[in-house]
Every structure is written in structure tokens, then in C-alpha cells.
Design a protein around this motif. Structure first.
Motif, PDB file in Angstrom:
ATOM      1  N   SER A 117       0.830  -1.213   0.000  1.00 27.41           N
ATOM      2  CA  SER A 117       0.000   0.000   0.000  1.00 27.41           C
ATOM      3  C   SER A 117       0.851   1.245   0.000  1.00 27.41           C
ATOM      4  N   MET A 118       1.957   1.183   0.711  1.00 24.74           N
ATOM      5  CA  MET A 118       2.835   2.348   0.805  1.00 24.74           C
ATOM      6  C   MET A 118       3.390   2.676  -0.576  1.00 24.74           C
ATOM      7  N   LEU A 119       3.777   1.657  -1.321  1.00 21.99           N
ATOM      8  CA  LEU A 119       4.292   1.889  -2.670  1.00 21.99           C
ATOM      9  C   LEU A 119       3.199   2.484  -3.559  1.00 21.99           C
ATOM     10  N   ALA A 120       1.997   1.904  -3.474  1.00 25.97           N
ATOM     11  CA  ALA A 120       0.884   2.415  -4.286  1.00 25.97           C
ATOM     12  C   ALA A 120       0.590   3.868  -3.921  1.00 25.97           C
ATOM     13  N   GLN A 121       0.589   4.130  -2.619  1.00 28.97           N
ATOM     14  CA  GLN A 121       0.341   5.481  -2.117  1.00 28.97           C
ATOM     15  C   GLN A 121       1.328   6.477  -2.730  1.00 28.97           C
ATOM     16  N   LEU A 122       2.605   6.114  -2.689  1.00 28.75           N
ATOM     17  CA  LEU A 122       3.630   7.016  -3.221  1.00 28.75           C
ATOM     18  C   LEU A 122       3.509   7.168  -4.733  1.00 28.75           C
ATOM     19  N   GLU A 123       3.287   6.044  -5.423  1.00 25.05           N
ATOM     20  CA  GLU A 123       3.303   6.097  -6.890  1.00 25.05           C
ATOM     21  C   GLU A 123       2.071   6.784  -7.455  1.00 25.05           C
ATOM     22  N   ILE A 124       0.937   6.595  -6.796  1.00 23.62           N
ATOM     23  CA  ILE A 124      -0.313   7.118  -7.372  1.00 23.62           C
ATOM     24  C   ILE A 124      -0.646   8.499  -6.828  1.00 23.62           C
TER      25      ILE A 124
ATOM     26  N   ALA B 100     -19.703  -4.460  16.162  1.00 26.19           N
ATOM     27  CA  ALA B 100     -19.160  -3.093  16.193  1.00 26.19           C
ATOM     28  C   ALA B 100     -17.704  -3.109  16.675  1.00 26.19           C
ATOM     29  N   ALA B 101     -17.429  -3.915  17.699  1.00 23.43           N
ATOM     30  CA  ALA B 101     -16.054  -4.001  18.213  1.00 23.43           C
ATOM     31  C   ALA B 101     -15.116  -4.550  17.137  1.00 23.43           C
ATOM     32  N   LEU B 102     -15.613  -5.534  16.387  1.00 26.11           N
ATOM     33  CA  LEU B 102     -14.802  -6.119  15.308  1.00 26.11           C
ATOM     34  C   LEU B 102     -14.519  -5.071  14.227  1.00 26.11           C
ATOM     35  N   SER B 103     -15.517  -4.280  13.881  1.00 23.05           N
ATOM     36  CA  SER B 103     -15.330  -3.213  12.888  1.00 23.05           C
ATOM     37  C   SER B 103     -14.272  -2.222  13.360  1.00 23.05           C
ATOM     38  N   TRP B 104     -14.338  -1.826  14.624  1.00 20.85           N
ATOM     39  CA  TRP B 104     -13.380  -0.839  15.133  1.00 20.85           C
ATOM     40  C   TRP B 104     -11.977  -1.406  15.267  1.00 20.85           C
ATOM     41  N   LEU B 105     -11.881  -2.686  15.619  1.00 23.76           N
ATOM     42  CA  LEU B 105     -10.552  -3.315  15.680  1.00 23.76           C
ATOM     43  C   LEU B 105      -9.859  -3.212  14.323  1.00 23.76           C
ATOM     44  N   PHE B 106     -10.600  -3.550  13.270  1.00 19.20           N
ATOM     45  CA  PHE B 106     -10.007  -3.476  11.928  1.00 19.20           C
ATOM     46  C   PHE B 106      -9.799  -2.024  11.490  1.00 19.20           C
ATOM     47  N   ALA B 107     -10.683  -1.134  11.897  1.00 15.86           N
ATOM     48  CA  ALA B 107     -10.484   0.279  11.541  1.00 15.86           C
ATOM     49  C   ALA B 107      -9.176   0.787  12.146  1.00 15.86           C
ATOM     50  N   ALA B 108      -8.897   0.390  13.385  1.00 15.42           N
ATOM     51  CA  ALA B 108      -7.649   0.811  14.025  1.00 15.42           C
ATOM     52  C   ALA B 108      -6.453   0.329  13.202  1.00 15.42           C
ATOM     53  N   LEU B 109      -6.467  -0.950  12.848  1.00 11.20           N
ATOM     54  CA  LEU B 109      -5.297  -1.551  12.202  1.00 11.20           C
ATOM     55  C   LEU B 109      -5.182  -1.212  10.728  1.00 11.20           C
ATOM     56  N   ASN B 110      -6.304  -1.051  10.039  1.00 10.99           N
ATOM     57  CA  ASN B 110      -6.237  -0.972   8.582  1.00 10.99           C
ATOM     58  C   ASN B 110      -6.657   0.369   8.002  1.00 10.99           C
ATOM     59  N   THR B 111      -7.194   1.245   8.840  1.00 10.24           N
ATOM     60  CA  THR B 111      -7.493   2.599   8.353  1.00 10.24           C
ATOM     61  C   THR B 111      -6.678   3.654   9.111  1.00 10.24           C
ATOM     62  N   VAL B 112      -6.597   3.528  10.420  1.00  7.54           N
ATOM     63  CA  VAL B 112      -5.889   4.560  11.194  1.00  7.54           C
ATOM     64  C   VAL B 112      -4.380   4.307  11.219  1.00  7.54           C
ATOM     65  N   GLU B 113      -3.980   3.061  11.396  1.00  6.51           N
ATOM     66  CA  GLU B 113      -2.548   2.788  11.541  1.00  6.51           C
ATOM     67  C   GLU B 113      -1.722   2.983  10.259  1.00  6.51           C
ATOM     68  N   PRO B 114      -2.221   2.669   9.062  1.00  5.12           N
ATOM     69  CA  PRO B 114      -1.329   2.732   7.890  1.00  5.12           C
ATOM     70  C   PRO B 114      -0.593   4.063   7.685  1.00  5.12           C
ATOM     71  N   PRO B 115      -1.267   5.220   7.702  1.00 11.68           N
ATOM     72  CA  PRO B 115      -0.459   6.437   7.507  1.00 11.68           C
ATOM     73  C   PRO B 115       0.478   6.711   8.688  1.00 11.68           C
ATOM     74  N   ILE B 116       0.082   6.297   9.888  1.00 15.99           N
ATOM     75  CA  ILE B 116       0.938   6.496  11.070  1.00 15.99           C
ATOM     76  C   ILE B 116       2.205   5.647  10.940  1.00 15.99           C
ATOM     77  N   SER B 117       2.030   4.404  10.511  1.00 16.75           N
ATOM     78  CA  SER B 117       3.181   3.522  10.294  1.00 16.75           C
ATOM     79  C   SER B 117       4.057   4.020   9.165  1.00 16.75           C
ATOM     80  N   VAL B 140       1.417  13.428   6.868  1.00 17.69           N
ATOM     81  CA  VAL B 140       0.801  14.067   8.041  1.00 17.69           C
ATOM     82  C   VAL B 140      -0.653  14.446   7.730  1.00 17.69           C
ATOM     83  N   ASP B 141      -0.895  14.941   6.524  1.00 23.56           N
ATOM     84  CA  ASP B 141      -2.282  15.255   6.133  1.00 23.56           C
ATOM     85  C   ASP B 141      -3.169  14.017   6.191  1.00 23.56           C
ATOM     86  N   ALA B 142      -2.634  12.890   5.728  1.00 24.52           N
ATOM     87  CA  ALA B 142      -3.412  11.641   5.745  1.00 24.52           C
ATOM     88  C   ALA B 142      -3.720  11.223   7.183  1.00 24.52           C
TER      89      ALA B 142
END
Lengths: 225, 225
Positions: A117-124, B100-117, B140-142
Motif C-alpha cells: 500500500s505504501m508503494l501504491a500510495q507514493l506512486e499514485i 461493532a467491536a470487530l469493525s473498530w478493531l479493523f479500523a484501528a489496524l487498517n485505516t488509522v494505523e497505515p499512515p501512522i506507520s 501528516v495530512d493523511a
């Protein structure tokens, strides 16, 4: 039980070419097809995903979410795991097999997908193409490291465990984002991906996602000129 | 049942300062503490994680994995969700609350964490510091976009749903990776994070992760000179 509810998945009526076949509702559609659970689709007009109607279903304004009778869920990973609970195609009945499938589902999303995803993010999306290009080699190395581990796991095996599970579904969905040239250096991974996406449930899900894009292409193309 | 098994989590005997308190075994420890399930720790010597012994437990040579009697799992997200199945502190008993808890668990890992990582990846590991610095503003914007959505969700609420769940545990674990200066612009998110990490189970888990790092600091410092 999901199969006793009226289900509807949110999806886009159109996305740009680079995203066609990759929008995350595909993962949910694929899981529903494997499970043999019928569903409807709530098509969002492209550009309306951040509006109040979608935010009420998906706090980050993304696609997909799943309406299930009176209830609802969001995040494709969460929804796919929820669907898997009701399908012996997606999950075995023994506890050890279910635990292994759960481990692989998260490995796909949280270990293999991030550098891809990071690569896609940067490239796109990056507006600084030169800086993005300079960082490409180190991100490609990170992807290759993950693919090497998968190559080792998949050598001599058809699936990540002893049968197809929801873990394979998610891993294949992630691997589809990798450039085929890069994947070519990992023959067991390439053959595995081909095996996964040759499944009728995947092909039906993909065709169903793509259909509205083709129907709406001309309309959006004219708006974007 | 996990509480009937002998459990052991892999963790490092030492990591560099930037990773102390962030290695993913913390998430598993926190979940086990919330659930009141006792566990042991298999400490790995720093540098041995890619060796055969750890690869047999974790295909990507990472930490953590969990040994559960005769079975085992890997990926902190998977393990945390597995633990939550056996804890009414981490999951409510009603289906809608669990979804709902399952949705938020995945939101943490797959929506919030990616730009932070992604930001951490660039700032800590990139060998091209200038290119990484140029890309910083768009990442940072993301991150801010995700935090704005969370700010909206958390305004006037103590938790992501009507009570603490495994979704909050994972969201807080992710938010701890964000610079406190950046988080300061999101008062509801900041107060929420404080509320989560003030829990005794979190404080115990953190102290337990950090203890061997302090004990082994001098030894590794001398090796790295």
C-alpha cells in the motif's frame, strides 16, 4: 445468521482505472460468493462517499460497509471475517484450523499489505514524484522481504494451510496489488495467486464490481474533462 | 479455552529506544491482562528473530506469537481478537456489540494505523532523509484526516461504542504511535487515549514489556559500540 438477513454492500458506481478491481468491496463480494450468501449492492456516486449518508454507515467515508438487516458493519477485513464464521468454505470446523486462518488473515492485512500500500500510495497519490521515486527502492525491498517469506511458506503447498480458507482469500486480494513483474521472481507465490483468482467466486465478484464502472465510464469521463 | 492452556508470548529482551513500548507483544499482553488470563513470556535475544526457531512460530520472523498449549497463533491483531472471544471485558455478549467491536478493531489496524506507520517508517528507517522529509507533509495530512474522523466519533463519548471493548484497546495502541503535538489538535481523541492508557491492565502490560529492556540495556549498548 447473515443468510437470514437482507444484506447490502456499498460500492462505487465508478472509480479511476488504477482502482478498478481493487476497491475493497471486492473482498466482501468474494467472501459472500464463496459462502453462497446472496447480497444486494448500494452504489454510491463517485464523490459522495464523504457525505453524511455514507459517514453514517462508515465513519471514515470509505467503501465498503455492509448492512445486515437492522445491523451494520464496516472495514472489509472485519466484514470478511464475520462472513467466514458462517461458511465452511472459508473456515474449517476445528479450532486449530480456525486459529491458523485468523492468523493468516491478519498477516495478509497487517504484514504483507502495508509496504504494498505504501508503494501504491507514493506512486499514485504523491505530489512530489521525485521524492517518491527516490524512496521506491527501499519500499520495494520491504515488499520483497514479505514475498520471500511467503515463497518459503508456499513452496510445495497449494494453500497457506492444508486447505483454502479466508486467510487465502485475503492474502490473494492483497497480492493482486503487486506488480506482476515483481511477483514473477516468486514462482510459488505467483502460482498460488493464480490458483486463488481462478476460483469461480472470485471471478464473479470481480465481474460484478467492474460492471457499473464500464456502464458509467463515459459519464464520468465527460465530467472530468 | 485459553485460560485452560499454558500460554506464552514471544517478546524481545531488548529493542532500541524508539521501539520500546511499541513492540506488538504489548497489544497481546494488554488484552491478556484485561481478560485476566495468566501467561508466560518467551524472550528472544535481539537479532535472533529471523532464525529458524522463531520462523517456526512466526513465518515473517516477527514478534509476537502466542503458544497456547499444543497450538499457536501469530499476528497481534489475530491473537488479540482470539483473546477477546473469552473476555466480557473486551467484548459485549450481544451480536451487534461484537460486530461493532470487530469493525473498530479493523479500523484501528487498517485505516488509522497505515499512515501512522508510513510516517514512522520514513522517519526512522529511510536511508534517504531528504526525500522522506519532503514527503512528510502529505503523510501528516493523511494522518490528520483519520484523526478528524475519530474526533467526530469520539466527541461527547468515552469509547468508540457504548462501552470499552477490544476495538478501543487496538485504537489506543495505534494512537500511542502518534506524536503528542499532532494529537493535541484533537482534544476528544487525546482525552480518549489518556482514558484508555490509564487502565491498570495497560499500565501492567507496558511495565512488563519494558522491564527486560532496562535489564539488558547495558549489555546491548556495549555490543553496539
Amino acid at each position: 445468521m447473515l443468510r437470514d438477513c437482507e444484506l447490502s454492500v456499498t460500492a462505487f458506481d465508478w472509480v479511476p482505472g488504477f482502482a478498478q478491481g481493487l476497491v475493497r468491496d471486492l473482498r466482501v463480494r468474494w467472501a459472500l460468493e464463496e459462502a453462497g450468501i446472496p447480497y444486494g449492492v448500494d452504489l454510491l456516486n463517485q464523490g459522495t462517499q464523504g457525505g453524511a449518508a455514507n459517514l453514517a454507515r462508515q465513519p471514515f467515508g470509505q467503501v465498503p460497509s455492509l448492512r445486515m438487516g437492522d445491523g451494520s458493519m464496516f472495514e472489509s477485513g472485519a466484514i470478511v471475517w464475520r462472513i467466514a464464521q458462517e461458511s465452511d468454505v472459508l473456515l474449517p470446523s476445528d479450532a486449530a484450523g480456525r486459529d491458523a486462518a485468523l492468523s493468516w488473515l491478519f498477516a495478509a492485512l497487517n504484514t504483507v499489505e502495508p509496504p504494498i500500500s505504501m508503494l501504491a500510495q507514493l506512486e499514485i497519490f504523491s505530489t512530489d514524484k521525485e521524492a517518491a521515486t527516490r524512496l521506491r527502492p527501499e519500499i520495494v525491498d520491504a515488499i520483497r522481504l514479505r514475498l520471500s517469506a511467503l515463497e518459503r511458506e508456499l513452496s510445495g503447498r497449494d494453500w497457506l494451510t492444508d486447505r483454502f480458507t479466508v486467510g487465502d482469500l485475503m492474502m490473494a486480494a492483497v497480492l493482486r496489488m503487486v506488480d506482476r513483474d515483481m511477483l514473477g521472481n516468486f514462482p510459488a507465490v505467483s502460482a498460488y495467486l493464480d490458483r486463488c483468482i481462478d476460483r469461480p467466486a472470485f471471478r464473479k465478484a470481480l465481474a460484478d464490481q467492474l460492471r457499473p464502472f464500464a456502464q458509467n465510464e463515459a459519464r464520468y469521463a465527460s465530467m472530468m474533462q
